[in-house]
Design an enzyme around this catalytic site. Structure first.
Site, PDB file in Angstrom:
ATOM      1  CD  GLU A 168      33.743  46.975  -9.548  1.00  0.00           C
ATOM      2  OE1 GLU A 168      33.133  47.988 -10.177  1.00  0.00           O
ATOM      3  OE2 GLU A 168      34.104  47.336  -8.456  1.00  0.00           O
TER       4      GLU A 168
ATOM      5  CB  ILE B 127      34.374  61.869 -15.158  1.00  0.00           C
ATOM      6  CG1 ILE B 127      33.486  61.288 -16.307  1.00  0.00           C
ATOM      7  CG2 ILE B 127      34.466  63.208 -15.111  1.00  0.00           C
ATOM      8  CD1 ILE B 127      32.174  61.538 -16.604  1.00  0.00           C
TER       9      ILE B 127
ATOM     10  CG  HIS C 212      38.502  56.843  -6.318  1.00  0.00           C
ATOM     11  ND1 HIS C 212      37.190  56.707  -6.717  1.00  0.00           N
ATOM     12  CD2 HIS C 212      38.838  55.882  -5.518  1.00  0.00           C
ATOM     13  CE1 HIS C 212      36.910  55.268  -6.524  1.00  0.00           C
ATOM     14  NE2 HIS C 212      37.903  54.882  -5.758  1.00  0.00           N
TER      15      HIS C 212
ATOM     16  CG  PHE D 148      41.736  50.593 -23.147  1.00  0.00           C
ATOM     17  CD1 PHE D 148      41.785  51.846 -23.093  1.00  0.00           C
ATOM     18  CD2 PHE D 148      42.003  50.348 -21.704  1.00  0.00           C
ATOM     19  CE1 PHE D 148      41.897  52.973 -21.967  1.00  0.00           C
ATOM     20  CE2 PHE D 148      41.862  51.185 -20.690  1.00  0.00           C
ATOM     21  CZ  PHE D 148      41.953  52.382 -20.721  1.00  0.00           C
TER      22      PHE D 148
HETATM   23  N1  LIG Z   1      34.143  57.287 -10.231  1.00  0.00           N
HETATM   24  C1  LIG Z   1      33.777  56.329 -11.160  1.00  0.00           C
HETATM   25  C2  LIG Z   1      33.796  54.892 -10.775  1.00  0.00           C
HETATM   26  N2  LIG Z   1      34.029  54.595  -9.313  1.00  0.00           N
HETATM   27  C3  LIG Z   1      33.511  53.193  -9.107  1.00  0.00           C
HETATM   28  C4  LIG Z   1      34.753  51.977  -9.237  1.00  0.00           C
HETATM   29  O1  LIG Z   1      34.764  51.755 -10.425  1.00  0.00           O
HETATM   30  C5  LIG Z   1      34.245  50.911  -8.682  1.00  0.00           C
HETATM   31  O2  LIG Z   1      32.936  50.618  -9.015  1.00  0.00           O
HETATM   32  C6  LIG Z   1      33.869  50.927  -7.065  1.00  0.00           C
HETATM   33  O3  LIG Z   1      34.961  51.589  -6.343  1.00  0.00           O
HETATM   34  C7  LIG Z   1      33.583  49.585  -6.166  1.00  0.00           C
HETATM   35  O4  LIG Z   1      34.818  48.801  -6.460  1.00  0.00           O
HETATM   36  N3  LIG Z   1      33.669  54.111 -11.661  1.00  0.00           N
HETATM   37  C8  LIG Z   1      33.211  54.339 -13.104  1.00  0.00           C
HETATM   38  O5  LIG Z   1      33.206  53.440 -14.023  1.00  0.00           O
HETATM   39  N4  LIG Z   1      33.570  55.632 -13.345  1.00  0.00           N
HETATM   40  C9  LIG Z   1      33.636  56.586 -12.302  1.00  0.00           C
HETATM   41  O6  LIG Z   1      33.719  57.849 -12.822  1.00  0.00           O
HETATM   42  C1  LIG Z   2      36.747  58.304 -11.243  1.00  0.00           C
HETATM   43  C2  LIG Z   2      36.324  58.482  -9.820  1.00  0.00           C
HETATM   44  O1  LIG Z   2      36.563  57.921  -9.050  1.00  0.00           O
HETATM   45  C3  LIG Z   2      35.893  60.036  -9.356  1.00  0.00           C
HETATM   46  O2  LIG Z   2      34.589  60.370  -9.909  1.00  0.00           O
HETATM   47  C4  LIG Z   2      35.328  59.955  -7.814  1.00  0.00           C
HETATM   48  O3  LIG Z   2      35.345  61.421  -7.325  1.00  0.00           O
HETATM   49  P1  LIG Z   2      36.247  61.893  -6.112  1.00  0.00           P
HETATM   50  O4  LIG Z   2      37.449  61.899  -6.527  1.00  0.00           O
HETATM   51  O5  LIG Z   2      35.596  63.521  -6.079  1.00  0.00           O
HETATM   52  O6  LIG Z   2      35.790  61.146  -5.090  1.00  0.00           O
END
Ligand SMILES: Nc1c(NC[C@H](O)[C@H](O)[C@H](O)CO)[nH]c(=O)[nH]c1=O
Ligand SMILES: CC(=O)[C@@H](O)COP(=O)(O)O
Length: 218
Positions: free
Chosen positions: A66, A136, A142, A167
């Site tokens: 976002e 992470i 993803h 950044f």
């Molecule tokens: N896995 C992480 C996420 N995932 C969520 C996405 O950023 C987003 O909010 C969702 O897909 C809804 O649009 N976000 C992080 O900031 N850090 C992560 O490790």
């Molecule tokens: C950065 C991510 O979206 C990650 O943490 C999501 O974990 P996963 O790939 O095991 O679904």
């Protein structure tokens, strides 16, 4: 920790004065212990360079994905405020700063001015934006897709709007990499270095340089 004289950010060539800058931080809420440390490090460094607390606007979004949209909208909101076309659009949102002592992130709602002779927060366009997130790696792709989308998205916003966008997104392969880069490492490598400090430095430098460049001053 690598040798800071080889890899890392040397002190800036010039000390920049942040006392008349308005900076927005927009942070994701995923991985909040890491985010909280990064936001704290960023704010401390901004204030160390003279940016006033009331001129640091802090907003939060669910995740890093976002951040590009929120960054672009905050830039636009800052421009609307400066045109006095709308009352203060600063609305309170939940963010981690409420958990950090002596840091108020909820500015008052009464109308403010950017007239230097009055007290109160500036309402001019933001001089720089610092999106902060921590991605992470999990067990799927993803991570890769979000990292790529966010990186390109933030660069696009910066170049399209002409507003410096720092950044501030960690892209870590594991928890310890992220913790070290937030200055709260827990391995034998030690606490590490809070990258939020670098982002605060970069924001004030780019705000100062861009102030000149946008007037044709080199
Ligand atoms: N896995 C992480 C996420 N995932 C969520 C996405 O950023 C987003 O909010 C969702 O897909 C809804 O649009 N976000 C992080 O900031 N850090 C992560 O490790
Ligand atoms: C950065 C991510 O979206 C990650 O943490 C999501 O974990 P996963 O790939 O095991 O679904």
């Amino acid at each position: 920790m690598s040798d800071p004289t080889i890899k890392g950010l040397p002190p800036p060539p010039t000390k920049f004065d942040g006392s008349n800058f308005r900076i927005a931080i927009v942070h994701a809420r995923w991985n909040d212990a890491i985010i909280k440390s990064l936001v704290e490090g960023t704010i401390n460094k901004l204030k160390e360079q003279g940016v006033k607390q009331e001129n640091i606007v802090v907003k939060s979004v669910p995740g890093s994905y976002e951040l590009p949209f929120a960054t672009k909208q905050l830039i636009e909101a800052g421009k609307i405020q400066s045109s006095n076309a709308a009352p203060s659009m600063i609305a309170s949102t939940t963010n981690l700063l409420s958990l950090i002592d002596n840091t108020t992130s909820q500015p008052s709602t009464e109308k403010k001015t950017d007239n230097a002779s009055n007290s109160g927060p500036l309402t001019k366009p933001f001089d720089a934006i610092i999106p902060i997130g921590c991605l992470i790696k999990g067990s799927t792709m993803h991570f890769e897709y979000i990292c790529d989308a966010v990186t390109h998205g933030l660069m696009k916003v910066q170049l399209e709007t002409g507003t410096p966008v720092i950044f501030g997104v960690l892209t870590a392969l594991n928890d310890d990499q992220a913790l070290e880069r937030a200055g709260i490492g827990r391995t034998e490598k030690g606490k590490g270095h809070n990258h939020g400090e670098d982002w605060g430095l970069a924001a004030v430098e780019l705000a100062a340089q861009n102030q000149d460049w946008s007037k044709g001053i080199l």
